[in-house]
Design a protein around this motif. Structure first.
Motif, short mmCIF file in Angstrom:
data_model
loop_
_atom_site.label_atom_id
_atom_site.label_comp_id
_atom_site.label_asym_id
_atom_site.label_seq_id
_atom_site.Cartn_x
_atom_site.Cartn_y
_atom_site.Cartn_z
N ALA A 94 69.16 30.92 4.46
CA ALA A 94 69.90 30.86 5.66
C ALA A 94 70.95 31.93 5.98
O ALA A 94 71.09 32.27 6.98
CB ALA A 94 69.96 29.15 5.79
N ILE A 95 71.72 31.78 4.85
CA ILE A 95 72.90 32.72 5.36
C ILE A 95 72.39 34.32 5.29
O ILE A 95 72.80 34.89 6.13
CB ILE A 95 73.97 32.69 3.92
N TYR A 96 71.85 34.67 4.50
CA TYR A 96 70.83 35.89 4.48
C TYR A 96 70.44 36.03 5.85
O TYR A 96 70.21 37.29 6.50
CB TYR A 96 69.98 36.16 3.45
N GLY A 97 69.59 35.03 6.35
CA GLY A 97 68.77 35.31 7.39
C GLY A 97 69.73 35.63 8.72
O GLY A 97 69.54 36.18 9.67
N ILE A 98 70.81 34.85 8.60
CA ILE A 98 71.85 34.81 9.92
C ILE A 98 72.35 36.25 9.86
O ILE A 98 72.68 37.01 10.89
CB ILE A 98 72.94 33.77 9.81
N ALA A 99 72.70 36.51 8.71
CA ALA A 99 73.40 38.13 8.72
C ALA A 99 72.43 39.30 8.87
O ALA A 99 72.60 40.12 9.74
CB ALA A 99 74.07 38.11 7.39
N CYS A 100 71.23 39.29 8.28
CA CYS A 100 70.53 40.31 8.21
C CYS A 100 69.18 40.26 9.07
O CYS A 100 68.30 41.22 9.37
CB CYS A 100 70.00 40.73 6.91
N HIS A 114 55.21 33.42 1.38
CA HIS A 114 55.44 32.60 2.68
C HIS A 114 56.13 31.18 2.19
O HIS A 114 55.78 30.90 1.14
CB HIS A 114 54.11 32.20 3.26
N PRO A 115 57.18 31.03 2.70
CA PRO A 115 57.93 29.73 2.60
C PRO A 115 56.89 28.50 1.93
O PRO A 115 57.23 27.95 0.96
CB PRO A 115 58.84 29.48 3.37
N MET A 116 56.01 28.09 2.78
CA MET A 116 55.11 27.26 2.62
C MET A 116 54.17 27.17 1.39
O MET A 116 53.88 26.42 0.83
CB MET A 116 54.46 26.95 3.98
N ALA A 117 54.07 28.61 1.28
CA ALA A 117 53.09 28.82 -0.05
C ALA A 117 53.95 28.45 -1.15
O ALA A 117 53.32 28.01 -2.27
CB ALA A 117 52.66 30.36 -0.01
N LEU A 118 55.23 28.83 -1.24
CA LEU A 118 56.24 28.33 -2.38
C LEU A 118 56.17 26.89 -2.65
O LEU A 118 56.18 26.22 -3.70
CB LEU A 118 57.62 28.87 -1.98
N SER A 119 56.14 26.18 -1.13
CA SER A 119 56.23 24.80 -1.29
C SER A 119 54.95 24.08 -1.71
O SER A 119 55.21 23.03 -2.68
CB SER A 119 56.60 24.32 -0.01
N GLY A 160 60.76 26.23 -0.32
CA GLY A 160 59.78 26.41 0.52
C GLY A 160 60.00 25.62 2.02
O GLY A 160 59.68 26.28 3.19
N ALA A 161 60.04 24.25 1.86
CA ALA A 161 60.20 23.61 2.98
C ALA A 161 61.51 23.86 3.80
O ALA A 161 61.44 24.23 5.07
CB ALA A 161 60.21 22.06 2.75
N ILE A 162 62.60 23.82 3.18
CA ILE A 162 63.98 24.20 4.08
C ILE A 162 63.95 25.46 4.58
O ILE A 162 64.49 25.92 5.50
CB ILE A 162 65.12 23.76 3.10
N GLY A 163 63.38 26.43 3.60
CA GLY A 163 63.51 27.79 4.07
C GLY A 163 62.84 28.13 5.22
O GLY A 163 62.76 28.80 6.08
N SER A 164 61.48 27.54 5.32
CA SER A 164 60.53 27.44 6.48
C SER A 164 61.09 26.87 7.77
O SER A 164 61.06 27.74 8.70
CB SER A 164 59.39 26.83 5.99
N ILE A 165 61.85 26.06 7.47
CA ILE A 165 62.47 25.40 8.71
C ILE A 165 63.62 26.23 9.31
O ILE A 165 63.75 26.43 10.36
CB ILE A 165 63.14 23.86 8.51
N ALA A 166 64.44 26.81 8.40
CA ALA A 166 65.31 27.43 8.77
C ALA A 166 65.10 28.79 9.38
O ALA A 166 65.64 29.35 10.35
CB ALA A 166 66.40 27.79 7.38
N GLY A 222 62.09 29.27 10.96
CA GLY A 222 61.61 28.93 11.99
C GLY A 222 62.49 28.79 13.30
O GLY A 222 62.53 29.38 14.47
N LEU A 223 63.70 28.10 12.84
CA LEU A 223 64.61 28.08 13.70
C LEU A 223 65.48 29.38 14.33
O LEU A 223 65.91 29.45 15.25
CB LEU A 223 65.77 26.88 13.16
#
Length: 139
Positions: A47-53, A65-70, A124-130, A132-133
């Motif tokens: 999430a931090i990396y996504g906010i920055a980059c 894909h995050p849901m594939a990891l999940s 996967g789940a939290i990463g996918s949510i983050a 998506g947001l």
């Protein structure tokens, strides 16, 4: 919040947080920690990396894909439980093996497989949510 300082520090902070999350994951079945807490730390790093980059950079970094990891993590956790049935012990009982690799005895367990599965489910789940947001926030 895409300042130059934050964009410069984020990759280093992300890699440090992922490394710490793996440490928490691996020590989890003996001391406080484990797959859930390690997964939350790794998802926070993403999430931090996504906010920055940006979201595109995170999707390139995690490769799958995050849901594939999940889904793969859920499969691993299920396999860890089913292994005990084949060993004629109650479901989700811990199984241990001690192979000798290069002269060093290594303790491997189904508990570790379960923890890694939980780790992947949480990342996967939290990463996918983050992600998506974050994508919705950019529109």
């Amino acid at each position: 919040m895409r300042t130059v300082i934050f964009r410069s520090i984020a990759p280093f902070l992300t890699s440090l947080m992922v490394l710490f999350s793996i440490f928490v994951l691996l020590r989890g079945h003996n001391e406080p920690g484990g797959g859930f807490i390690g997964g939350l730390i790794a998802a926070s790093a993403l999430a931090i990396y996504g906010i920055a980059c940006g979201v595109a950079a995170v999707r390139r970094a995690i490769y799958f894909h995050p849901m594939a990891l999940s889904a793969f993590g859920l499969f691993m956790a299920t396999v860890a439980g089913v292994l005990s049935v084949f060993a004629s012990v109650p479901f989700m009982s811990g199984l241990w093996t001690y192979p000798v690799i290069f002269g060093v005895e290594l303790a491997l367990s189904s508990v570790l497989v379960f923890d890694v599965g939980v780790y992947l489910v949480v990342v996967g789940a939290i990463g996918s949510i983050a992600l998506g947001l974050e994508e919705g926030d950019r529109d």
